[in-house]
Design a protein around this motif. Sequence first.
Motif, PDB file in Angstrom:
ATOM      1  N   HIS A  53      16.745  28.388  66.799  1.00 16.27           N
ATOM      2  CA  HIS A  53      17.194  27.008  66.641  1.00 16.27           C
ATOM      3  C   HIS A  53      18.676  26.896  66.990  1.00 16.27           C
ATOM      4  O   HIS A  53      19.454  27.791  66.706  1.00 16.27           O
ATOM      5  CB  HIS A  53      16.969  26.516  65.204  1.00 16.27           C
ATOM      6  CG  HIS A  53      15.534  26.548  64.794  1.00 16.27           C
ATOM      7  ND1 HIS A  53      15.129  26.344  63.485  1.00 16.27           N
ATOM      8  CD2 HIS A  53      14.394  26.761  65.485  1.00 16.27           C
ATOM      9  CE1 HIS A  53      13.808  26.422  63.406  1.00 16.27           C
ATOM     10  NE2 HIS A  53      13.349  26.680  64.617  1.00 16.27           N
ATOM     11  N   ASN A  55      20.839  24.006  66.137  1.00 14.85           N
ATOM     12  CA  ASN A  55      21.111  22.702  65.550  1.00 14.85           C
ATOM     13  C   ASN A  55      22.586  22.609  65.193  1.00 14.85           C
ATOM     14  O   ASN A  55      23.031  23.140  64.173  1.00 14.85           O
ATOM     15  CB  ASN A  55      20.253  22.497  64.297  1.00 14.85           C
ATOM     16  CG  ASN A  55      18.766  22.524  64.629  1.00 14.85           C
ATOM     17  OD1 ASN A  55      18.364  22.064  65.688  1.00 14.85           O
ATOM     18  ND2 ASN A  55      17.964  23.053  63.725  1.00 14.85           N
ATOM     19  N   TYR A  62      19.907  15.630  66.856  1.00 12.34           N
ATOM     20  CA  TYR A  62      19.700  16.284  65.569  1.00 12.34           C
ATOM     21  C   TYR A  62      20.361  15.481  64.451  1.00 12.34           C
ATOM     22  O   TYR A  62      19.793  15.345  63.354  1.00 12.34           O
ATOM     23  CB  TYR A  62      20.255  17.707  65.607  1.00 12.34           C
ATOM     24  CG  TYR A  62      19.964  18.499  64.358  1.00 12.34           C
ATOM     25  CD1 TYR A  62      18.659  18.703  63.918  1.00 12.34           C
ATOM     26  CD2 TYR A  62      20.998  19.034  63.597  1.00 12.34           C
ATOM     27  CE1 TYR A  62      18.386  19.426  62.764  1.00 12.34           C
ATOM     28  CE2 TYR A  62      20.740  19.758  62.442  1.00 12.34           C
ATOM     29  CZ  TYR A  62      19.435  19.945  62.031  1.00 12.34           C
ATOM     30  OH  TYR A  62      19.166  20.656  60.885  1.00 12.34           O
TER      31      TYR A  62
END
Length: 219
Positions: A53, A55, A62
């Motif tokens: 991920h 993010n 996001y």
Amino acid sequence: MSYYCPLCHSKQLSHFCQDKRRHYFRCNVCALVSVPPSQHLSAEAEKAEYDKHDNSVADEGYKTFLRRTWDPLKSSLQQGHGPDLSALQGLDFGCGEGAVLSQLAAGDGALMANYDLYYHPDTQVLERRYDFITMTEVIEHIADAAAIIDKLDTLLKPGGTLAVMTKRVLDADAFSRWHYKNDLTHICFYSDETFHWLARRQGWHCDLVAADVVLLHKP
């Protein structure tokens, strides 16, 4: 089944679904759908999935995703405490590597501590008490559901709010076609019924504010 429900510890489990990789069982008491422990990933394999991920606070998509939880939580907090949230203290439990939600909250004047088993493992923040706690796309990863709820209850002040983001189970047919269950790090799946059961158990008020966001208010 030889295992018990991770949330209510009942052994009244019914087979709910099976795919090529895992079995899923539904609790007849609290309606939690769970994966047997024998089919859980190792900690190393789980973290390897999380490491994929990316993010970050620079990702506008996001941040928009997280605002689906933060905005209704902020509104609820302001209804109870007024527009200035600077006197409140929150905790983002399972904040991930980027700890983006706490940065969104800071932009609105709210202070949050961060905790994550893998990326922000400062257990000292779990010794305090908070006015609000967030768990965005976290609770479905936690094997010992009962223990984590009990821990969060001790961390939440009276009058506090626990905000949970997780996609919810509808029925067996929808579940069988559900992409959400295909993530092997997802091992517990909650429904409306499960959250209402949990609220009754804890003496909380349950507010299903969106299809994947729940606010649980502690008296």
